[in-house]
Design a protein around this motif. Structure first.
Motif, PDB file in Angstrom:
ATOM      1  N   THR A 160       2.460  -4.421  -1.356  1.00 22.78           N
ATOM      2  CA  THR A 160       1.388  -3.683  -0.870  1.00 22.78           C
ATOM      3  C   THR A 160       0.010  -3.736  -1.494  1.00 22.78           C
ATOM      4  OG1 THR A 160       0.741  -1.551   0.295  1.00 22.78           O
ATOM      5  CG2 THR A 160       1.853  -1.316  -1.768  1.00 22.78           C
ATOM      6  N   ASN A 161      -1.087  -3.120  -1.007  1.00 22.28           N
ATOM      7  CA  ASN A 161      -2.068  -2.926  -1.572  1.00 22.28           C
ATOM      8  C   ASN A 161      -2.135  -1.881  -2.705  1.00 22.28           C
ATOM      9  OD1 ASN A 161      -5.106  -2.018  -2.117  1.00 22.28           O
ATOM     10  ND2 ASN A 161      -5.420  -3.446  -0.236  1.00 22.28           N
ATOM     11  N   LEU A 162      -2.828  -2.355  -4.081  1.00 21.19           N
ATOM     12  CA  LEU A 162      -3.134  -1.561  -5.057  1.00 21.19           C
ATOM     13  C   LEU A 162      -3.340  -0.242  -4.580  1.00 21.19           C
ATOM     14  CD1 LEU A 162      -2.823  -1.443  -8.204  1.00 21.19           C
ATOM     15  CD2 LEU A 162      -5.243  -2.134  -8.233  1.00 21.19           C
ATOM     16  N   ALA A 163      -4.022   0.068  -3.732  1.00 21.73           N
ATOM     17  CA  ALA A 163      -4.643   1.409  -3.174  1.00 21.73           C
ATOM     18  C   ALA A 163      -3.688   2.306  -2.888  1.00 21.73           C
ATOM     19  CB  ALA A 163      -5.509   1.288  -1.951  1.00 21.73           C
ATOM     20  N   ASN A 164      -2.391   1.808  -2.561  1.00 22.42           N
ATOM     21  CA  ASN A 164      -1.272   2.679  -2.431  1.00 22.42           C
ATOM     22  C   ASN A 164      -0.422   3.156  -3.711  1.00 22.42           C
ATOM     23  OD1 ASN A 164      -1.481   2.714   0.521  1.00 22.42           O
ATOM     24  ND2 ASN A 164      -0.877   0.743   0.730  1.00 22.42           N
ATOM     25  N   GLY A 165      -0.975   2.835  -4.737  1.00 19.62           N
ATOM     26  CA  GLY A 165      -0.299   3.313  -5.835  1.00 19.62           C
ATOM     27  C   GLY A 165       0.135   4.785  -6.194  1.00 19.62           C
ATOM     28  N   GLU A 166      -0.888   5.635  -5.715  1.00 20.96           N
ATOM     29  CA  GLU A 166      -0.798   7.129  -6.052  1.00 20.96           C
ATOM     30  C   GLU A 166       0.532   7.491  -5.082  1.00 20.96           C
ATOM     31  OE1 GLU A 166      -0.469  10.863  -7.098  1.00 20.96           O
ATOM     32  OE2 GLU A 166      -1.765   9.037  -7.971  1.00 20.96           O
ATOM     33  N   LYS A 167       0.552   7.416  -3.734  1.00 25.98           N
ATOM     34  CA  LYS A 167       1.329   7.741  -2.868  1.00 25.98           C
ATOM     35  C   LYS A 167       2.757   7.242  -3.268  1.00 25.98           C
ATOM     36  CE  LYS A 167      -1.816   7.118   1.168  1.00 25.98           C
ATOM     37  NZ  LYS A 167      -2.128   6.308   2.276  1.00 25.98           N
ATOM     38  N   ASN A 191      -7.293   1.928 -13.510  1.00 24.02           N
ATOM     39  CA  ASN A 191      -7.373   3.119 -13.254  1.00 24.02           C
ATOM     40  C   ASN A 191      -6.344   3.680 -12.245  1.00 24.02           C
ATOM     41  OD1 ASN A 191      -9.615   3.890 -14.847  1.00 24.02           O
ATOM     42  ND2 ASN A 191     -10.827   2.663 -13.368  1.00 24.02           N
ATOM     43  N   SER A 192      -5.194   2.584 -11.950  1.00 22.74           N
ATOM     44  CA  SER A 192      -4.190   2.867 -10.779  1.00 22.74           C
ATOM     45  C   SER A 192      -3.236   3.388 -11.705  1.00 22.74           C
ATOM     46  CB  SER A 192      -3.699   1.538 -10.153  1.00 22.74           C
ATOM     47  OG  SER A 192      -2.571   1.702  -9.479  1.00 22.74           O
ATOM     48  N   PRO A 193      -2.453   4.624 -10.868  1.00 18.40           N
ATOM     49  CA  PRO A 193      -1.351   5.307 -11.338  1.00 18.40           C
ATOM     50  C   PRO A 193      -0.140   4.322 -11.749  1.00 18.40           C
ATOM     51  CG  PRO A 193      -1.695   5.872  -9.163  1.00 18.40           C
ATOM     52  CD  PRO A 193      -2.833   5.197  -9.538  1.00 18.40           C
ATOM     53  N   ARG A 249      -3.979 -11.248 -17.754  1.00 14.89           N
ATOM     54  CA  ARG A 249      -5.036 -10.197 -18.213  1.00 14.89           C
ATOM     55  C   ARG A 249      -4.727  -8.894 -17.575  1.00 14.89           C
ATOM     56  NH1 ARG A 249     -11.034 -11.264 -17.405  1.00 14.89           N
ATOM     57  NH2 ARG A 249     -11.041  -9.227 -18.496  1.00 14.89           N
ATOM     58  N   ALA A 250      -4.052  -9.042 -16.095  1.00 16.38           N
ATOM     59  CA  ALA A 250      -3.808  -7.736 -15.474  1.00 16.38           C
ATOM     60  C   ALA A 250      -2.622  -7.251 -15.478  1.00 16.38           C
ATOM     61  CB  ALA A 250      -3.817  -8.184 -13.909  1.00 16.38           C
ATOM     62  N   GLY A 251      -1.821  -7.887 -16.592  1.00 21.48           N
ATOM     63  CA  GLY A 251      -0.361  -7.405 -16.902  1.00 21.48           C
ATOM     64  C   GLY A 251       0.897  -7.776 -15.887  1.00 21.48           C
TER      65      GLY A 251
END
Length: 283
Positions: A33-40, A75-77, A116-118
């Motif tokens: 999925t998109n990185l933006a869904n990390g917190e959910k 900055n993503s959880p 670089r991004a792990g």
């Protein structure tokens, strides 16, 4: 005499149990999925995000655009540990129009940015790139793909990234359609940075037995999952994955499991999906 035997045996049994418990590490579960869904995802116990190569590593874009995404990831959880949708369909891996040099240049940028991004895993599904053109020799295509895999693996090793070959079902691609077929190709490529993926959805679509996982288990470094019907999220139709999970356990699988499915309502389905997988993994 009996007392002495009792005293000696108990510590040995206790030690064996302790070792067994220490080996029972939970398998990390993520979502494609998109990185933006990390917190959910984090709220329900997911361990990582599986992003897309073109969306997150943006190999065809300037470095500045990647830097922005890299900052978002920092900055993503949840970390991005894998990326799929690797080679664009217009970059052909096999056939008369194969463009290996362009693919390797594309791959080098992707792998460098992945490091670089792990990102640890790059999924090589890419059915549009690797489909064999009509009338082209299957044997020649296979030889082309193995040659490409060997060259690509050397670049991946330089950046400490592992490529995993994803077998796709026969409705999506006409080449490398089973864990067995993929396993034989991975064996011929014979490089620690080019391994195998088992996608339980694709296996179920083509009725591939869990025994393929047992046979090629030492090569399997990543797993995808979705239900056979509608490529649904686990828990939608209560499909039984336990035979495949048991096969993974037999091989001592220590990789990750990513949900690659069609979501109807992401927010309501994510807790059900992870609970379904965990329950079946433990039964």
């Amino acid at each position: 005499m009996h007392y002495l035997l009792y005293v000696v045996v108990i510590p040995i049994l206790f030690s064996a149990r302790s070792v067994a418990k220490s080996e029972l590490k939970p398998i990390p579960i993520g979502i494609c999925t998109n990185l933006a869904n990390g917190e959910k995802m984090r709220q329900y116990g997911y361990a990582y995000v599986e992003e897309g190569v073109s969306r997150f590593l943006v190999p065809t874009k300037p470095e500045e655009e990647f830097e922005v995404l890299l900052n978002e990831a920092a900055n993503s959880p949840l970390p991005v540990k894998a990326c799929n949708s690797f080679i664009p369909g217009n970059l052909k891996s096999v056939g008369d129009e194969a463009v290996h040099q362009k693919i390797l240049e594309f791959a080098e940028t992707a792998f460098r940015r992945a490091q670089r991004a792990g990102v640890e895993i790059i999924v090589f599904g890419s059915g549009g790139s690797r489909s064999i053109p009509e009338g082209f020799s299957r044997e020649k295509a296979r030889a082309q793909f193995i040659k490409l895999g060997k060259e690509m693996a050397q670049i991946a090793q330089k950046y400490n990234v592992t490529i995993v070959l994803e077998p796709l079902n026969t409705t999506e691609c006409n080449f490398i359609n089973s864990v067995s077929e993929g396993g034989e190709i991975v064996k011929e490529i014979n490089h620690p940075n080019f391994m195998l993926l088992a996608d339980l959805y694709h296996m179920k679509m083509d009725d591939e037995s869990p025994e393929s996982i047992v046979k090629y288990g030492k090569l399997i470094k990543h797993v995808h999952i979705a239900e056979k019907e509608d490529r649904a999220v686990p828990g939608t139709y209560n499909e039984d994955f336990r035979p495949y999970f048991n096969a993974l356990k037999k091989t001592g699988y220590k990789g990750k499991i990513s949900i690659e499915a069609r979501w109807k309502d992401f927010n309501t389905q994510i807790p059900v999906a992870i609970e379904t997988i965990k329950t079946q993994l433990n039964n």
